[in-house]
Every structure is written in C-alpha cells, then in structure tokens.
Design a protein around this motif. Structure first.
Motif, PDB file in Angstrom:
ATOM      1  N   ALA A 186       0.831  -1.209   0.000  1.00 50.07           N
ATOM      2  CA  ALA A 186       0.000   0.000   0.000  1.00 50.07           C
ATOM      3  C   ALA A 186       0.864   1.258   0.000  1.00 50.07           C
ATOM      4  CB  ALA A 186      -0.926  -0.006   1.216  1.00 50.07           C
ATOM      5  N   TYR A 187       1.933   1.220   0.764  1.00 46.99           N
ATOM      6  CA  TYR A 187       2.848   2.371   0.820  1.00 46.99           C
ATOM      7  C   TYR A 187       3.501   2.591  -0.535  1.00 46.99           C
ATOM      8  CZ  TYR A 187       6.114   5.674   2.933  1.00 46.99           C
ATOM      9  OH  TYR A 187       6.814   6.814   3.257  1.00 46.99           O
ATOM     10  N   GLU A 188       3.916   1.506  -1.178  1.00 46.85           N
ATOM     11  CA  GLU A 188       4.569   1.602  -2.486  1.00 46.85           C
ATOM     12  C   GLU A 188       3.600   2.116  -3.542  1.00 46.85           C
ATOM     13  OE1 GLU A 188       7.490   1.578  -5.253  1.00 46.85           O
ATOM     14  OE2 GLU A 188       7.774   1.093  -3.127  1.00 46.85           O
ATOM     15  N   VAL A 189       2.357   1.651  -3.502  1.00 50.29           N
ATOM     16  CA  VAL A 189       1.349   2.133  -4.449  1.00 50.29           C
ATOM     17  C   VAL A 189       1.166   3.638  -4.299  1.00 50.29           C
ATOM     18  CG1 VAL A 189      -1.131   2.102  -4.971  1.00 50.29           C
ATOM     19  CG2 VAL A 189       0.102  -0.042  -4.671  1.00 50.29           C
ATOM     20  N   ALA A 190       1.027   4.103  -3.062  1.00 50.78           N
ATOM     21  CA  ALA A 190       0.843   5.530  -2.813  1.00 50.78           C
ATOM     22  C   ALA A 190       2.041   6.339  -3.315  1.00 50.78           C
ATOM     23  CB  ALA A 190       0.634   5.775  -1.323  1.00 50.78           C
ATOM     24  N   SER A 191       3.241   5.815  -3.103  1.00 50.62           N
ATOM     25  CA  SER A 191       4.452   6.517  -3.550  1.00 50.62           C
ATOM     26  C   SER A 191       4.493   6.639  -5.068  1.00 50.62           C
ATOM     27  CB  SER A 191       5.697   5.776  -3.048  1.00 50.62           C
ATOM     28  OG  SER A 191       5.722   5.728  -1.642  1.00 50.62           O
ATOM     29  N   GLN A 192       4.115   5.565  -5.772  1.00 51.93           N
ATOM     30  CA  GLN A 192       4.149   5.599  -7.240  1.00 51.93           C
ATOM     31  C   GLN A 192       3.061   6.507  -7.814  1.00 51.93           C
ATOM     32  OE1 GLN A 192       4.688   2.109  -9.554  1.00 51.93           O
ATOM     33  NE2 GLN A 192       5.939   1.036  -8.032  1.00 51.93           N
ATOM     34  N   VAL A 193       1.904   6.520  -7.172  1.00 53.23           N
ATOM     35  CA  VAL A 193       0.811   7.378  -7.643  1.00 53.23           C
ATOM     36  C   VAL A 193       1.079   8.836  -7.303  1.00 53.23           C
ATOM     37  CG1 VAL A 193      -1.676   7.853  -7.390  1.00 53.23           C
ATOM     38  CG2 VAL A 193      -0.860   5.505  -7.520  1.00 53.23           C
TER      39      VAL A 193
END
Length: 594
Positions: A520-527
């Motif tokens: 979830a953290y990685e998704v937020a960072s990429q978005v």
C-alpha cells in the motif's frame, strides 16, 4: 524479472500457503520465511534480524507485560462484578455501558486479556436474566475489537503499521491518530449490534446455567467400577496409567468406603469394594472389564456434584488464541503433570468430542472440560494459554498494586501522547517500573508475552524489507495501479480495504498487515499521494474482520464458549463488514487527505 524478484514472489506464495493452512504454526512459518531470505542472500544478516530490534516488536512485547500486570490487580474483575449486579436489575442500559467500558479498556491494554476476564461475567449475567450467553459473547468480542482500533497501543497491528510507515521514511503515528476514525467505527458497530445484531445472534448455548456434565454430554462417558475382593489390584498403589494402558480411558478418582473425600489418584492404596470413577466410552469400558476383577456399578443420571466431591472441581477452560497450545495435539500436553487435571471432553470448531481426545489438534477458542483439584484451578487460571469460562473470581487479585499499575500505565500513555518520548521507550520503561515495584515477577512477565506473535514479527517484517529491496513491491504496485488508478485514489483505497478483508479471513491479522501495508505504501508513492490513507485502510480492514470466527483472535476466543457455528459469524459479521467498508471509503480520505 530478476531472480531476486521471482524468489520473493515464490516466498509470498509460500507465506500465504503456510499462514492459511495448519501445516505449521504461523510463528514457525515466519521463521521459515526469514531463513529462506537469509540463505538466498537477498537480505544481509543485519537486515534479516532487523525484526528483533524493531520498535514495534519491542513495544508489543512490553504492552503484553503491562496488560498482564493490570489483569492481575483484579481491577477488571471488580468492574465485571459491578456490571453483573447492575445488569440484573436494568439489563439493556447497563449492557451498553459495560460494552462501552470493554471498548475503553481494550484501547489501552490487550483486548484478549479484557475479553478473557469478561467471558465468565457474560455467562453469569445471561444465566441470571434467562438469556442465552451466545447473545452476549459475540457483542463482547466485537466491543473489544472496536476498542482496540482507537489508540496506537490498543492492538499490536496499529503498532506494526506505525513501524512500517516509519521504516519507510514517514512520521510514525501518534497515540491518538487512530481515534477519529475509530470512534466512527465504534458508534456504527454499537448502533448495528443494539438495533439488529444481538437479536439476530442465534441462541446456541442454553439460557439457564446448565450443568457442565450436561453441556458436554458426559452421561454416556462416565462409569463407576467396583474393585472385587478377588482382585489382584488390592494392596497396590493405584497406577491409573497402567490400568488404562492402550485404552481411551481416564481414572478421575477413587472412592473409599470409609469416607467420601477427594483422594490423590497416584497415592492411594486399593482396597476391596473401592469405586473407580472412569471417563470413557462404553466400548472402552467393556475392554477394561475383561479383567474380570472389576464390576460395573449401576449407572445413573450424572450431574456436576458427582464430580465435585471434597477438593474435586469441574471447570470449563477455553484455549486462548495464538497461545503455545494452538495447533498442538491434546495428547502432547501432559495435563496430569502440569495441572493434576484430566480432560473429559472438548468442543472443537463447534463440534463436541468425548472420544479419542488425544488426537484433537487444539485451536484457539476450543473449550475443554477438566476434572481437577480445586487448589489447582489457580494454576490453570495463571497459565496464559487458558481462559476459565465456568468460574468467577478464580484469580487472587493484587489489589494493593492497583494504584501503582494504573500510575505506570498512565505515564506510559501520557508521555507518549505528549510526544515527550516514543511509545517504544515508555512501554519498556513501564515494564521496568512494574518489575521494580513488585507488581509483576520476572517469570510472570516472560509468561505474559505472546512469543508466537513476537516470532511472527521477527520473521515477517524482513519479508517486507525484501519486497522493497528487490523491487517486487514496485511490480505489485504497478499492477494495482494499472487496474484501479483510472478510477481515482478513493477507489484504490476501497480496493485495498476489500483485499485486506479477504486476506485476513484466511490468515492472521498481523501477517496480512505485514504483507499488504508495504505494498500500500509503495502504491501511494508511485501514484504520488499521501501513503497514510492507504496504509491505515489496510490496518482498519485487517482489524475489523468479523465474517469468520478466526479472522480476529477475540472472535476465536468466544467461539467455543458461545457454542457458535462458523456461519453465525458470517451472518452477523458480513453486514457489519460492508458497513465498515463504506464508512472507511467515505471518511478515511476526510481525516487523512490524499
């Protein structure tokens, strides 16, 4: 795709398999994952063992100890007795107040400990007012879960999520960051339970206080045998194990003709006409009667008092979730040596078993009927693996330590809440204070820690590091972004809630968070959005899973005591899960903007 990424994906698949099955316990599974990461060279030893020194691991261990110290003061038992008396006269208002108190207490101590104390209270209340305990035990569990989500220390999952965020460069969550959304969930949960849930819960357990021998259907499994004058047993010390060797039987006690008091089964010299009270099926008794020096005594309707002569006691004890006994066979646990007790029957996964008990693989929430001496009940009560559900006020409370323990808990919470020192510092300091003041012994402190959860964190936290380090997390994130990003961050958040709920239904809460929060953290960072809303969504969804009795350890704890069926939790919990999913989708972005 590199070898490292392929290896991590294979480990993720292995993790899901091990956590979702009973092949090995979840703590062993986590260590298997850690060893694989170290042998593969993906993680250095320093990275691999980072879970040992992680602030979340240390804080969770410390909070287990502080919760145990508070439990041993007897303060919650006093509260339970107070509510028990009040509810007898004015049930519904005081039920609401009591469940609110359970939620409040669960916000600052291990909710398992709170629920353990209130299970016998709820059963006693139900018997007094003529209500099925099943109607009260599920709301008790739900109230404890809803209370735990309100603070950083209310549950180990919140501490884990905070640590995952901090390890990735964001600010750790403070003591009451979880409170605004937690209060919305709490209010919605209480409204649901008092308008629909309690009435919809089936009455699985009898309304009136039932005999334990009747609840566990022991009438066909208790027999008295008379020692004939011609028996070669006469003059020998009773050897119960030798007498019942290779038979599914247990000698509960021996009656002497000259008195009717309890006797130690391994220290009694057998005389003619002594009576042996035996637990076992008729088929096994017939095998024993082939000796021809024992005679069958006429059977009768058994009641609890038949098994409670003198020092003898009969108690119902539930297996605590995630305890050292979880996934172990009953035959591997020497109840006689540990507690001087004989298991007579077990309610396992909602089904009653009186035969071949040794083959039963124990699970959290299983209820066991034990025959033992009254003075040994305290030993069972003090063991964190058990919850005595048939007795009130079993524990000898340390009431003189109440001011000390409450002061230490207030300082731990207050100093952390004010930002003077992190909870990872105040909680261990609180443990030191408890030990120095004699509020808890060193042995009690070690026993209070749920080492299975600690070992889970030790093994699973490095897996999150490997997901980040190899780029596997980025690949998973890209896949989720491709599917959901066109719909906006709110839909992305909603998707994470559903995914986490489904995953937590088959694996443990902390394991699902440890796997999904880094993604979830990685998704937020990429978005390019704030990661807090997505990470908190994972945390809330993992904790608020009510659709199975095993989605949360609190539900597992009441499962056997309430005589529930698996589908009872789905019937009551599924609508509640849908309500919480909608509330999370609407309000989490309000409190934590993207």
């Amino acid at each position: 795709m590199s070898f490292e990424i392929i290896f991590v994906f294979a480990l993720l698949a292995l993790a899901l398999f091990l956590f979702a099955t009973d092949y090995v316990s979840f703590d062993v599974a986590s260590i298997i994952l850690l060893v694989c990461l170290l042998i593969s060279g993906i993680l250095t030893p320093q990275e691999g063992f980072s879970g040992v020194s992680n602030p979340a691991t240390i804080t969770i261990a410390a909070m287990f100890v502080i919760s145990e110290a508070l439990r041993r003061t007897g303060l919650l038992n006093r509260a339970g007795n107070f509510f028990c008396n009040k509810m007898e006269d004015n049930f519904w208002p005081w039920l609401f107040v009591m469940l609110l108190f359970v939620s409040f207490a669960s916000s600052f101590m291990n909710n398992t400990a709170v629920i353990m104390i209130f299970i016998p209270v709820m059963i006693d209340i139900a018997s007094r007012i003529g209500l099925s305990p099943s109607k009260l035990l599920m709301p008790l569990s739900f109230a404890g879960i809803l209370g735990g989500i309100n603070t950083l220390i209310g549950t180990s999952t919140n501490l884990l999520v905070s640590s995952i965020v901090e390890d990735r460069g964001s600010t750790a969550f403070s003591m009451f960051d979880f409170l605004p959304m937690g209060l919305i969930f709490l209010a919605a949960g209480f409204i649901y339970m008092f308008t629909y849930g309690i009435n919809a819960i089936p009455s699985r357990r009898e309304k009136e206080k039932e005999e334990l021998t009747s609840e566990f259907e022991m009438n066909e499994y208790l027999t008295d045998l008379i020692v004939k004058p011609s028996s070669n047993l006469i003059g020998q010390i009773l050897d119960a194990e030798k007498l019942t060797e290779e038979l599914d039987l247990d000698v509960l006690r021996i009656f002497k003709s000259e008195h009717d008091s309890s006797a130690q089964r391994n220290e009694v010299k057998i005389q003619a006409n002594d009576v042996l009270r035996i637990r076992g099926s008729a088929d096994e008794i017939d095998k024993l009667l082939r000796r021809e020096d024992l005679a069958l005594r006429p059977s009768h309707q058994w009641v609890d008092t038949d098994l409670q002569h003198g020092r003898d006691a009969l108690v119902e004890a539930a297996i605590a979730p995630e305890s050292a006994l979880d996934k172990r066979k009953l035959a591997d646990i020497d109840f006689g040596k540990r507690f001087g007790a004989v298991p007579m029957a077990i309610r396992h996964h909602g089904k009653l078993k009186q035969e071949k008990l040794g083959e039963v693989q124990l699970s959290g929430g299983d209820s066991i009927l034990l025959s033992l001496s009254k003075e040994r009940i305290q030993d069972v009560s003090n063991d964190p693996s058990f919850v005595i559900t048939s007795e009130l006020d079993v524990m000898r409370p340390r009431t003189n330590k109440i001011p000390i323990v409450l002061t230490i808990l207030s300082l731990v919470v207050g100093i952390a809440a004010l930002g003077i020192a992190p909870i990872s510092v105040t909680a261990p300091a609180g443990v030191v204070g408890l030990l120095v003041t004699g509020s808890l012994s060193t042995e009690e402190a070690y026993t209070a820690i749920n080492w299975k959860i600690i070992m889970l964190l030790v093994g699973v936290l490095p897996l999150g590091t490997a997901i980040d380090k190899t780029g596997a997390g980025a690949m998973i994130a890209e896949g989720m972004i491709t599917m959901l990003n066109d719909f906006g961050p709110v839909v992305l958040l909603s998707g994470f809630y559903v995914l986490t709920t489904l995953l937590t239904s088959i694996i443990t809460t902390n394991a699902s968070v440890a796997l999904l929060a880094p993604i979830a953290y990685e998704v937020a960072s990429q978005v390019g959005i704030n990661p807090e809303p997505l990470v908190l969504t994972v945390s809330y969804a993992a904790l608020l899973t009510f659709i199975t009795p095993f989605g949360h350890h609190a539900n597992a704890l009441v499962f056997g005591s309430g005589h529930y069926q698996f589908t009872d939790f789905t019937k009551i919990g599924l609508p509640l899960n849908i309500i919480f999913w909608i509330l999370a989708t609407i309000f989490i972005p309000v409190f934590w903007s993207f």
